[in-house]
Design a protein around this motif. Sequence first.
Motif, short mmCIF file in Angstrom:
data_model
loop_
_atom_site.label_atom_id
_atom_site.label_comp_id
_atom_site.label_asym_id
_atom_site.label_seq_id
_atom_site.Cartn_x
_atom_site.Cartn_y
_atom_site.Cartn_z
N PRO A 1 6.68 -1.16 -5.28
CA PRO A 1 6.45 -2.06 -4.15
C PRO A 1 4.94 -2.26 -3.91
CG PRO A 1 6.97 0.13 -3.35
CD PRO A 1 7.11 0.17 -4.85
N PRO A 2 4.59 -3.35 -3.21
CA PRO A 2 3.18 -3.55 -2.84
C PRO A 2 2.71 -2.43 -1.92
CG PRO A 2 4.50 -5.51 -2.34
CD PRO A 2 5.45 -4.42 -2.73
N ILE A 3 1.42 -2.17 -1.96
CA ILE A 3 0.82 -1.21 -1.04
C ILE A 3 0.24 -2.01 0.12
CG2 ILE A 3 -1.00 0.50 -0.69
CD1 ILE A 3 -0.69 1.24 -3.66
N GLU A 4 0.86 -1.86 1.28
CA GLU A 4 0.38 -2.51 2.49
C GLU A 4 -0.10 -1.40 3.42
OE1 GLU A 4 2.89 -5.68 4.00
OE2 GLU A 4 4.02 -5.61 2.12
N LEU A 5 -1.33 -1.52 3.87
CA LEU A 5 -1.92 -0.46 4.67
C LEU A 5 -1.25 -0.33 6.03
CD1 LEU A 5 -5.67 -1.01 3.84
CD2 LEU A 5 -4.09 0.63 2.86
N LYS A 6 -1.04 0.90 6.41
CA LYS A 6 -0.49 1.20 7.73
C LYS A 6 -1.64 1.66 8.63
CE LYS A 6 3.89 2.65 5.67
NZ LYS A 6 3.63 2.00 4.41
N ASP A 7 -1.41 1.68 9.92
CA ASP A 7 -2.44 2.12 10.86
C ASP A 7 -2.96 3.49 10.45
OD1 ASP A 7 -2.34 -0.14 12.41
OD2 ASP A 7 -0.91 0.69 13.85
N GLY A 8 -4.27 3.62 10.43
CA GLY A 8 -4.91 4.88 10.10
C GLY A 8 -5.19 5.08 8.62
#
Length: 141
Positions: A115-122
């Motif tokens: 899957p794509p790497i989508e940044l999460k908070d932090g």
Amino acid sequence: MNSPIPTLSTPARIVLFSSPVCAGFPSPATDYAQHSINLNEYLISNANASFLFTVRGESMSGIGIYDGDTLIVDRSITPAHNNIVIAVVDEDYTVKRLYQRNNIVKLLAENPAFPPIELKDGQELRIWGVATFNLHNLLRV
């Protein structure tokens, strides 16, 4: 992915044939070598900012980057949308395609199993450098 390996300091010269090799129907080969080239000059535009990385994993196999391949990465190139980049996500190195549109930044694999790497908070993302060449050993099975 391992840490970067410094570039080679000794120029590697190899003969460049003036006649291209046909990948379709065979054509008569020319036995004439035009000149030799320095592989460092051919493959590296900025020696002080270029590094080698060994790829581990299959997330980029869809574009011909395989486990065990060696990437030439240039840190002096400004990363742009669609570049293949070495990214650092939370201190882990990864190679992915950079997606950068409409204030959305994510890292895309070139294998549908990842899957794509989508940044999460932090989470922290640093683009370490841009891949310019893939060295793939054709004898490795």
